[in-house]
Design an enzyme around this catalytic site. Sequence first.
Site, PDB file in Angstrom:
ATOM      1  N   HIS A  65       0.852  -1.190   0.000  1.00  0.00           N
ATOM      2  CA  HIS A  65       0.000   0.000   0.000  1.00  0.00           C
ATOM      3  C   HIS A  65       0.885   1.236   0.000  1.00  0.00           C
ATOM      4  CE1 HIS A  65      -3.051   2.912   1.079  1.00  0.00           C
ATOM      5  NE2 HIS A  65      -3.983   1.990   0.989  1.00  0.00           N
TER       6      HIS A  65
ATOM      7  N   ARG B 166      -6.223  10.004  -0.659  1.00  0.00           N
ATOM      8  CA  ARG B 166      -5.921  10.411  -2.031  1.00  0.00           C
ATOM      9  C   ARG B 166      -7.203  10.492  -2.844  1.00  0.00           C
ATOM     10  NH1 ARG B 166      -2.837   6.020  -3.846  1.00  0.00           N
ATOM     11  NH2 ARG B 166      -3.291   5.082  -1.843  1.00  0.00           N
TER      12      ARG B 166
ATOM     13  N   VAL C  69     -13.106  -5.596   1.305  1.00  0.00           N
ATOM     14  CA  VAL C  69     -14.239  -5.776   2.223  1.00  0.00           C
ATOM     15  C   VAL C  69     -15.484  -6.150   1.429  1.00  0.00           C
ATOM     16  CG1 VAL C  69     -13.398  -4.436   4.174  1.00  0.00           C
ATOM     17  CG2 VAL C  69     -14.676  -3.279   2.371  1.00  0.00           C
TER      18      VAL C  69
HETATM   19  C1  FAD Z   1      -5.311  -1.231   7.635  1.00  0.00           C
HETATM   20  C2  FAD Z   1      -6.160  -1.859   6.583  1.00  0.00           C
HETATM   21  C3  FAD Z   1      -7.149  -1.138   5.948  1.00  0.00           C
HETATM   22  C4  FAD Z   1      -7.942  -1.717   4.978  1.00  0.00           C
HETATM   23  N1  FAD Z   1      -8.892  -0.971   4.354  1.00  0.00           N
HETATM   24  C5  FAD Z   1      -9.656  -1.539   3.408  1.00  0.00           C
HETATM   25  C6  FAD Z   1     -10.657  -0.783   2.741  1.00  0.00           C
HETATM   26  O1  FAD Z   1     -10.857   0.404   3.004  1.00  0.00           O
HETATM   27  N2  FAD Z   1     -11.403  -1.388   1.812  1.00  0.00           N
HETATM   28  C7  FAD Z   1     -11.234  -2.703   1.492  1.00  0.00           C
HETATM   29  O2  FAD Z   1     -11.942  -3.207   0.655  1.00  0.00           O
HETATM   30  N3  FAD Z   1     -10.306  -3.452   2.129  1.00  0.00           N
HETATM   31  C8  FAD Z   1      -9.515  -2.898   3.067  1.00  0.00           C
HETATM   32  N4  FAD Z   1      -8.563  -3.655   3.699  1.00  0.00           N
HETATM   33  C9  FAD Z   1      -8.515  -5.102   3.457  1.00  0.00           C
HETATM   34  C10 FAD Z   1      -9.630  -5.797   4.220  1.00  0.00           C
HETATM   35  O3  FAD Z   1      -9.863  -5.151   5.437  1.00  0.00           O
HETATM   36  C11 FAD Z   1      -9.318  -7.246   4.524  1.00  0.00           C
HETATM   37  O4  FAD Z   1      -8.828  -7.872   3.389  1.00  0.00           O
HETATM   38  C12 FAD Z   1     -10.569  -7.994   4.958  1.00  0.00           C
HETATM   39  O5  FAD Z   1     -11.219  -7.316   5.990  1.00  0.00           O
HETATM   40  C13 FAD Z   1     -10.247  -9.405   5.382  1.00  0.00           C
HETATM   41  O6  FAD Z   1     -11.392  -9.988   5.947  1.00  0.00           O
HETATM   42  P1  FAD Z   1     -11.436 -11.537   6.266  1.00  0.00           P
HETATM   43  O7  FAD Z   1     -12.778 -11.803   6.852  1.00  0.00           O
HETATM   44  O8  FAD Z   1     -11.023 -12.298   5.090  1.00  0.00           O
HETATM   45  O9  FAD Z   1     -10.302 -11.751   7.368  1.00  0.00           O
HETATM   46  P2  FAD Z   1     -10.045 -11.060   8.785  1.00  0.00           P
HETATM   47  O10 FAD Z   1     -10.967  -9.956   9.066  1.00  0.00           O
HETATM   48  O11 FAD Z   1      -8.583 -10.807   8.849  1.00  0.00           O
HETATM   49  O12 FAD Z   1     -10.422 -12.199   9.800  1.00  0.00           O
HETATM   50  C14 FAD Z   1      -9.636 -13.349   9.974  1.00  0.00           C
HETATM   51  C15 FAD Z   1     -10.205 -14.146  11.111  1.00  0.00           C
HETATM   52  O13 FAD Z   1      -9.570 -15.404  11.166  1.00  0.00           O
HETATM   53  C16 FAD Z   1      -9.253 -15.737  12.495  1.00  0.00           C
HETATM   54  N5  FAD Z   1      -8.151 -16.702  12.421  1.00  0.00           N
HETATM   55  C17 FAD Z   1      -6.979 -16.595  11.744  1.00  0.00           C
HETATM   56  N6  FAD Z   1      -6.268 -17.722  11.861  1.00  0.00           N
HETATM   57  C18 FAD Z   1      -6.998 -18.573  12.623  1.00  0.00           C
HETATM   58  C19 FAD Z   1      -6.796 -19.903  13.092  1.00  0.00           C
HETATM   59  N7  FAD Z   1      -5.686 -20.597  12.776  1.00  0.00           N
HETATM   60  N8  FAD Z   1      -7.745 -20.458  13.855  1.00  0.00           N
HETATM   61  C20 FAD Z   1      -8.873 -19.764  14.174  1.00  0.00           C
HETATM   62  N9  FAD Z   1      -9.127 -18.513  13.740  1.00  0.00           N
HETATM   63  C21 FAD Z   1      -8.188 -17.934  12.979  1.00  0.00           C
HETATM   64  C22 FAD Z   1      -8.960 -14.413  13.137  1.00  0.00           C
HETATM   65  O14 FAD Z   1      -9.138 -14.478  14.517  1.00  0.00           O
HETATM   66  C23 FAD Z   1     -10.013 -13.539  12.486  1.00  0.00           C
HETATM   67  O15 FAD Z   1     -11.228 -13.649  13.184  1.00  0.00           O
HETATM   68  C24 FAD Z   1      -7.741  -3.063   4.646  1.00  0.00           C
HETATM   69  C25 FAD Z   1      -6.743  -3.791   5.270  1.00  0.00           C
HETATM   70  C26 FAD Z   1      -5.911  -3.185   6.181  1.00  0.00           C
HETATM   71  C27 FAD Z   1      -4.740  -3.933   6.688  1.00  0.00           C
END
Ligand code: FAD
Lengths: 242, 658
Positions: free
Chosen positions: B257, B273, B411
């Site tokens: 990023h 931005r 997201v």
């Molecule tokens: C700072 C930041 C800002 C962002 N802003 C944006 C944005 O504005 N727009 C956008 O589209 N995307 C954005 N992203 C990307 C986006 O937020 C993420 O890609 C997305 O939220 C991931 O969601 P997820 O449900 O896949 O995983 P996560 O929300 O990361 O959840 C993972 C889950 O898995 C669990 N877990 C992991 N390993 C294990 C295990 N071995 N056993 C049991 N549980 C486990 C964790 O506890 C957690 O609950 C951003 C990312 C970052 C870093």
Amino acid sequence: MSAPRQIRLNVFRHNPQDPASTPHLQTYLVEEAPGMTLFLALSELRERQDPSLAFDFVCRAGICGSCGMVVNGRPRLACRTLTQELPAEITLLPLPAFALIADLSVDSGSWMRAMTERLQAWLHAADPAPDLSRLEARMDPDLADQIYELDRCIECGCCVAACGTVQMRHDFVGAVGLNKIARFGLDPRDTRSDAEFYDLVGGDEGVFGCMTLLACHDVCPKELPLQTQIAFLRRRMLRAGA
Amino acid sequence: MKIVYTDVLVVGGGLAGLRVAVGVRRRGLDALVLSLVPPKRSHSAAAQGGMQASLANTTKGEGDNEDVHFEDTVRGSDWGADQPVVRMFVNTAPKAVRELAAWGVPWSRVRKGDREVIINGQRVTLTESEAAHGLLAQRDFGGTRKWRTCYVSDGTGHAMLYAVGDQAIAHGVPVHERKEALALLRDADRCCGAVVRDLATGELVAYVSRATVIATGGAGRLYRVTTNAVICEGMGAALALETGVVALGNMEAVQFHPTGIFPAGILVTEGCRGDGGLLRDAAGHRFMPDYEPEKKELASRDVVSRRMAEHIRKGHGAPSRFGPHLWLDITQLGRAHIDRNLREVKEICRYFLGVDPAEAWIPVHPAQHYTMGGIRTRHSGESPTLRGLFSAGEAACWDLHGFNRLGGNSVAETVVAGMIVGEFVADFCQGPGGEISIPTALVRDAVAAQQAALDALLGGGTESADAIRVEMQQVMTDRVGIFRDGASLTLAVEALEALLLRSRRIGVRSNAPGPNPELVTAYRVQRMLKVALCIACGALAREESRGAHFREDFPRRDDAHWLQRTLATWPDPAATRPTLAYEPLQVESMELPPGWRGYGERNHIEHPQTPARAASVEAARAIPGLHRYDLQRELMAYRHLLPPSLQGDNERLGEPLR
Ligand SMILES: Cc1cc2nc3c(=O)[nH]c(=O)nc-3n(C[C@H](O)[C@H](O)[C@H](O)COP(=O)(O)OP(=O)(O)OC[C@H]3O[C@@H](n4cnc5c(N)ncnc54)[C@H](O)[C@@H]3O)c2cc1C
């Protein structure tokens, strides 16, 4: 340039799983670095001095609410607390009011889930659900902003840890719970009436238990308007209960 | 031995996992979610900027629809994405954002009338229509031709995660917090749950399930400098990899990023931005227009990050005791705008930098941000090689993002995938292969194997888990970063292999019962190294540049040889490298044949079939009077791939339903 500061970190230690463990404070010395937060200090401590130290950080950016702890007597988010804003002697305790997991790690998650279930703190939408192919329902832009203002709570538990009422009544829902009711009460998408909200928070474990000490308002890391919300909710519930 | 039974085991309590769980509950099945942390603290909460969905409510979004969103996403992916999956995604995103509105997300709304905005450094007045007043608002994000990103101030992920988390509670979905899946339970080619460690007590428990969904998010912590939360360690990818049969797709596709605050790596959103913020160098010069005259600061992330690194290399970075960086300038947006729409940014600047962004520039440097690669699945989320295993969200590679993800698409992906994959998981459980019968001996052996591995770590080895972890992160940041080349990647692979061997001799000092954080670091770093090796080996083998994967020794995108998805497996547990295989992308059936992205270099090597396919697509587009839906179906039919409930069109202000 002056020599970096030596910080004395007095950290609460106790591992309830270990019969040999007794609660005590352990002191560590850490050399301060520029921009050092308590997250960086504790991580360095664990990497270099004591790998057994338990604490919780997740986002380390003040967003997720994992790292609430009592820092020199005040509940706050450790990840965004710069050591330079504190004296050279820092005492870290786990948040009270929650079950201790170990050292600085507490089980606020189960507490928050139980509170959410008790208060049914989710949006009770109209039935049937809208057709998702259609335009979304409209909302006044200012109202949306106001709801977000209350929606910003991160369930860090600082308000509960600072609350005088919680110490006396373990079933008190805390500012976090009252704020949620205020949030859903403000949201026109929630179908519940004031009478129904009254059933949830109209007692001493709810809005009438609050002793208005308002430490919650002072410690809230998100600076939520807890004082006004509680006062407002109380007036509304008085009317609903009358 | 403790065994927990459920219909659907969801590993991960972020947006993707929770939405899958709600979906299967609604189909009458039991779902149980595991999470390392209370689910609302999952990394999804950190998303600030917003969620893409082509609603076209704002003036600047006029004319937006699924077609434009589709093309932006494919171009953004540098043609690495699976195009039917992109189509499924763009058709479901409007439904997902509207569902979240009905669940209570306080989306920012359109206000009718005039307002001042900053576009390309200029103050411009936009007029929003009366008709759009009160509908969901959209802001501008990189790599998009229309304003498409729906947002909740700059706390979008937080508001989404709380709404979905609350719905999971309302649906009675149990979440077992502080539980970590260590290994999948497998009976031949059928996945039937996981071996799980209780992070508070240290106890091992078996979870037996008819379907298992990995929704564990990304792997940013393989790098030293990352915007990701400390729990984003790629453990889901490792779970899949250690089966020996499940493949990870395109792990070398890692996003950096542009605006991590320097040096901590904490993100300030692309919305800065999008809303008009500028990038400046040591001299205060706005340099992006020099490199990218078309999109400037709002080219895709891979391009902006690379241009920033290039500019720093040329000596234009602002010096500091931690090294050179650049500046993000949002002062011209004004205090009122920052207070209303960029509050988290303001808080982050205040707490971590002691800076007021309405008055001072923010020091920034590109930082690891997103894992495009992941567990390879079909469009349904199911693994093609292990029945009963599904994956969704950042952990998965179904493959929406190819080699570069657009801001706001992630997201959106989590909830869209949750809606789609949840239905397929339920179909699977209710279909012919949905039942399991699993011998208790198999479960017992799997638990015993994990216990033995933990005992070995407590058995007096000499290596330090923390030291290995730090070295791995440094290798990844130094050698598998924005600029890559064969020589440096070879060194990276060798260094990681050596670390992997050392990690087999880790000795954990404390064997106190309970949480034991050192033990956690130890078993995780062993797994992280395997995932890191998939990234490094994939990057070394891929002799081209595509999206975020940039090889200085092979600077052109090479469709002739590399229009292929990397598949990494780890069949031999004793090996020190993954096995790589490739899966070709089919140019003949692409709705959008490969071409120039509209930003970045214009020098790719063409696939031999591109001209023919491009000609037939052009011919179809030239047919007069064809409705856009009919043209789309002509080019690449996809709707039959969606669950029936999600196949419908989307209404817009300017586009009533047919
Ligand atoms: C700072 C930041 C800002 C962002 N802003 C944006 C944005 O504005 N727009 C956008 O589209 N995307 C954005 N992203 C990307 C986006 O937020 C993420 O890609 C997305 O939220 C991931 O969601 P997820 O449900 O896949 O995983 P996560 O929300 O990361 O959840 C993972 C889950 O898995 C669990 N877990 C992991 N390993 C294990 C295990 N071995 N056993 C049991 N549980 C486990 C964790 O506890 C957690 O609950 C951003 C990312 C970052 C870093």
